[in-house]
Design a protein around this motif. Sequence first.
Motif, PDB file in Angstrom:
ATOM      1  N   PRO A 269       0.794  -1.234   0.000  1.00  0.00           N
ATOM      2  CA  PRO A 269       0.000   0.000   0.000  1.00  0.00           C
ATOM      3  C   PRO A 269       0.829   1.288   0.000  1.00  0.00           C
ATOM      4  CG  PRO A 269      -0.368  -1.312   2.022  1.00  0.00           C
ATOM      5  CD  PRO A 269       0.508  -2.106   1.138  1.00  0.00           C
ATOM      6  N   ILE A 270       2.032   1.256   0.598  1.00  0.00           N
ATOM      7  CA  ILE A 270       2.844   2.488   0.615  1.00  0.00           C
ATOM      8  C   ILE A 270       3.321   2.814  -0.803  1.00  0.00           C
ATOM      9  CG2 ILE A 270       5.011   3.483   1.501  1.00  0.00           C
ATOM     10  CD1 ILE A 270       4.383   2.075   4.145  1.00  0.00           C
ATOM     11  N   VAL A 271       3.665   1.762  -1.535  1.00  0.00           N
ATOM     12  CA  VAL A 271       4.109   1.982  -2.917  1.00  0.00           C
ATOM     13  C   VAL A 271       2.931   2.446  -3.782  1.00  0.00           C
ATOM     14  CG1 VAL A 271       5.291   0.940  -4.883  1.00  0.00           C
ATOM     15  CG2 VAL A 271       5.848   0.205  -2.579  1.00  0.00           C
ATOM     16  N   ALA A 272       1.765   1.851  -3.541  1.00  0.00           N
ATOM     17  CA  ALA A 272       0.578   2.259  -4.307  1.00  0.00           C
ATOM     18  C   ALA A 272       0.298   3.751  -4.057  1.00  0.00           C
ATOM     19  CB  ALA A 272      -0.619   1.406  -3.900  1.00  0.00           C
ATOM     20  N   ARG A 273       0.416   4.184  -2.811  1.00  0.00           N
ATOM     21  CA  ARG A 273       0.188   5.596  -2.473  1.00  0.00           C
ATOM     22  C   ARG A 273       1.261   6.493  -3.127  1.00  0.00           C
ATOM     23  NH1 ARG A 273      -2.841   9.758  -2.083  1.00  0.00           N
ATOM     24  NH2 ARG A 273      -2.169  11.299  -0.564  1.00  0.00           N
ATOM     25  N   ALA A 274       2.506   5.992  -3.170  1.00  0.00           N
ATOM     26  CA  ALA A 274       3.581   6.771  -3.800  1.00  0.00           C
ATOM     27  C   ALA A 274       3.251   6.998  -5.274  1.00  0.00           C
ATOM     28  CB  ALA A 274       4.914   6.034  -3.658  1.00  0.00           C
ATOM     29  N   GLN A 275       2.739   5.962  -5.932  1.00  0.00           N
ATOM     30  CA  GLN A 275       2.413   6.093  -7.361  1.00  0.00           C
ATOM     31  C   GLN A 275       1.276   7.097  -7.567  1.00  0.00           C
ATOM     32  OE1 GLN A 275       1.912   1.904  -7.952  1.00  0.00           O
ATOM     33  NE2 GLN A 275       4.018   1.620  -8.689  1.00  0.00           N
ATOM     34  N   GLU A 276       0.317   7.039  -6.628  1.00  0.00           N
ATOM     35  CA  GLU A 276      -0.814   7.978  -6.695  1.00  0.00           C
ATOM     36  C   GLU A 276      -0.303   9.419  -6.556  1.00  0.00           C
ATOM     37  OE1 GLU A 276      -4.278   6.204  -4.524  1.00  0.00           O
ATOM     38  OE2 GLU A 276      -4.129   8.133  -3.477  1.00  0.00           O
ATOM     39  N   LEU A 277       0.587   9.628  -5.577  1.00  0.00           N
ATOM     40  CA  LEU A 277       1.133  10.978  -5.360  1.00  0.00           C
ATOM     41  C   LEU A 277       1.913  11.438  -6.588  1.00  0.00           C
ATOM     42  CD1 LEU A 277       2.409  10.681  -1.649  1.00  0.00           C
ATOM     43  CD2 LEU A 277       0.491  12.079  -2.463  1.00  0.00           C
TER      44      LEU A 277
ATOM     45  N   THR B 181       7.079  14.803  -6.525  1.00  0.00           N
ATOM     46  CA  THR B 181       8.323  14.087  -6.834  1.00  0.00           C
ATOM     47  C   THR B 181       8.523  13.018  -5.773  1.00  0.00           C
ATOM     48  OG1 THR B 181       9.241  16.115  -7.713  1.00  0.00           O
ATOM     49  CG2 THR B 181      10.819  14.374  -7.182  1.00  0.00           C
ATOM     50  N   ILE B 182       8.732  11.804  -6.238  1.00  0.00           N
ATOM     51  CA  ILE B 182       8.903  10.687  -5.297  1.00  0.00           C
ATOM     52  C   ILE B 182      10.313  10.122  -5.450  1.00  0.00           C
ATOM     53  CG2 ILE B 182       8.046   8.369  -4.647  1.00  0.00           C
ATOM     54  CD1 ILE B 182       5.947  10.561  -4.194  1.00  0.00           C
ATOM     55  N   ILE B 183      10.989   9.870  -4.340  1.00  0.00           N
ATOM     56  CA  ILE B 183      12.266   9.133  -4.400  1.00  0.00           C
ATOM     57  C   ILE B 183      11.934   7.689  -4.021  1.00  0.00           C
ATOM     58  CG2 ILE B 183      14.633   8.947  -3.551  1.00  0.00           C
ATOM     59  CD1 ILE B 183      14.667  11.875  -2.916  1.00  0.00           C
ATOM     60  N   TYR B 184      12.007   6.822  -5.029  1.00  0.00           N
ATOM     61  CA  TYR B 184      11.637   5.424  -4.796  1.00  0.00           C
ATOM     62  C   TYR B 184      12.831   4.668  -4.212  1.00  0.00           C
ATOM     63  CZ  TYR B 184       7.224   5.881  -7.285  1.00  0.00           C
ATOM     64  OH  TYR B 184       5.957   6.233  -7.651  1.00  0.00           O
ATOM     65  N   CYS B 185      12.755   4.395  -2.924  1.00  0.00           N
ATOM     66  CA  CYS B 185      13.817   3.611  -2.270  1.00  0.00           C
ATOM     67  C   CYS B 185      13.267   2.272  -1.820  1.00  0.00           C
ATOM     68  CB  CYS B 185      14.344   4.359  -1.048  1.00  0.00           C
ATOM     69  SG  CYS B 185      15.064   5.925  -1.469  1.00  0.00           S
TER      70      CYS B 185
ATOM     71  N   GLU C  31       4.115  10.866   2.742  1.00  0.00           N
ATOM     72  CA  GLU C  31       3.205  12.007   2.538  1.00  0.00           C
ATOM     73  C   GLU C  31       3.959  13.327   2.709  1.00  0.00           C
ATOM     74  OE1 GLU C  31       0.081  11.833   1.588  1.00  0.00           O
ATOM     75  OE2 GLU C  31      -0.465   9.744   1.956  1.00  0.00           O
ATOM     76  N   LYS C  32       4.841  13.361   3.691  1.00  0.00           N
ATOM     77  CA  LYS C  32       5.509  14.617   4.031  1.00  0.00           C
ATOM     78  C   LYS C  32       6.695  14.911   3.104  1.00  0.00           C
ATOM     79  CE  LYS C  32       6.128  17.657   7.563  1.00  0.00           C
ATOM     80  NZ  LYS C  32       5.236  18.384   8.367  1.00  0.00           N
ATOM     81  N   THR C  33       7.459  13.856   2.734  1.00  0.00           N
ATOM     82  CA  THR C  33       8.740  14.108   2.044  1.00  0.00           C
ATOM     83  C   THR C  33       8.818  13.516   0.640  1.00  0.00           C
ATOM     84  OG1 THR C  33       9.730  12.049   2.813  1.00  0.00           O
ATOM     85  CG2 THR C  33       9.933  13.939   4.294  1.00  0.00           C
ATOM     86  N   GLY C  34       7.896  12.636   0.278  1.00  0.00           N
ATOM     87  CA  GLY C  34       7.980  11.974  -1.036  1.00  0.00           C
ATOM     88  C   GLY C  34       8.982  10.826  -1.056  1.00  0.00           C
ATOM     89  N   ILE C  35       9.489  10.418   0.135  1.00  0.00           N
ATOM     90  CA  ILE C  35      10.445   9.312   0.174  1.00  0.00           C
ATOM     91  C   ILE C  35       9.698   8.004   0.420  1.00  0.00           C
ATOM     92  CG2 ILE C  35      12.391   8.320   1.454  1.00  0.00           C
ATOM     93  CD1 ILE C  35      13.157  11.268   2.068  1.00  0.00           C
TER      94      ILE C  35
END
Length: 451
Positions: free
Chosen positions: A22-30, A36-40, A404-408
């Motif tokens: 779910p965290i990755v799904a939310r990152a994709q939504e954002l 800007t997302i840093i995918y780690c 949500e706060k940092t895009g990480i």
Amino acid sequence: MSISLKDIGSAVLDTQYAVRGPIVARAQELERSGRTIIYCNIGNPQALGQKPLSWTRRILALCEYPDLATLSPGAFPADAVDAARKLLSGSKHGFGAYSESKGLRFIRDAVAAFITRRDGIESDPESIYLTDGASKGVQAALRLLLASPEDGIMIPIPQYPLYSATITMYQGRQVGYYLDEEHDWMLSRDLLEDALEKAKKAGTTTKAIVVINPGNPTGSVLDADNVRMIIGFAKEHGLAILADEVYQDNIYREGARFESFAKAMVALREKDVSLFSFHSTSKGFLGECGQRGGYMELRNVPADVSAQVLKMQSVSLCSNLPGQATLYSLVTPPPEGGPSRAEYERERGDILDELKARAVLIADGLNAIPGFRCNAVAGAMYAFPRFDLPTGMSDEGWCMALLEKTGICVVPGSGFGQLPGTAHFRATILPPRDQLATMVSSIAAFHAGQH
Ligand SMILES: Cc1ncc(COP(=O)(O)O)c(C=O)c1O
């Protein structure tokens, strides 16, 4: 009738895979909404800018479209043309045809030669199975071993969720053993005995132990003593070993070296412990996750059992041919003195040197954050720091709030398993250095704001 969830069995419903959760799904939504997302979250090197090796890609291009060599004379170095030619003649019908179920014999010979060069031991090409990434090999071995609902497999805590997910899907039991965070995430005989004993009391028949070396998510590199200890433990308790060695080229700590289970097994003259070893084109200096190449090597597995493995592989016909060729390029570097060699060494060296620098940068950066403690990233592609959770918050909640706060985007420790009462997350070391520096400072600022 359209199907509903009621039609789906618990084997699938109960399966979890945090690395793409779910965290990755939310990152994709954002990201879709412009953030800007840093995918780690995942060890996917080329998605984070790692360049493919020219040696690999030239071979693949020529295998897929053999006319290229004559249409563009001089565009391809002679050794790459030669490698592609050998692959095509080894395949007889080209890359649009199925291969043998175990994979092209010519490539299995090359894998066996690679193992011999690496470890100074013999390897039998007939005991090598080419697979679509290491994942399919691991799944085949687990499928083979899980024969009844009481059967269990020892897996590390923390572990890479391929193992927990596949065991759930095949309706086996997970027998978790803790890795020793205080001692660089090594395996401890006491912790292994403990886990096995508990499983026995719960009526579990433990069949095998999984070891991930170098470690995901821990970044550890096991030394030769630890590898020998595990073989001794497996022998005493009649367990097979699944050695996940996909990060064998990702070693960063000065003086550390990769010790394969195959080599240790031969040195110990061990004939009773069945070994399944896995390697992949996805990691190391190739980072070819999308090509889906890998192999599984069997040792001390009787012929009638190997026949069952072959039957299982035959059900899906064969692994994909471009993945097989990618594996060939991994196990067969360009010949010394050939036109591709210097470029290959430069590209390989640049990738590994850069990863080493990032491994140090991320561990040092995280260790400088109050409330964080991170073991050295000695190998693989991940840092797995332990941190103090604010009261009332779960590690999942912390990671979601960080996103949500940092895009990480990082993965909570609970997705891999961790000692109760501790909190971790896994972050890859793959983003470029400037992004890693931003990541560390953003995490520091975010964490300070949580307390
Ligand atoms: C420890 C480990 N094993 C196996 C795999 C699967 O790799 P692949 O199927 O891409 O070869 C991964 C991927 O991240 C991994 O980290």
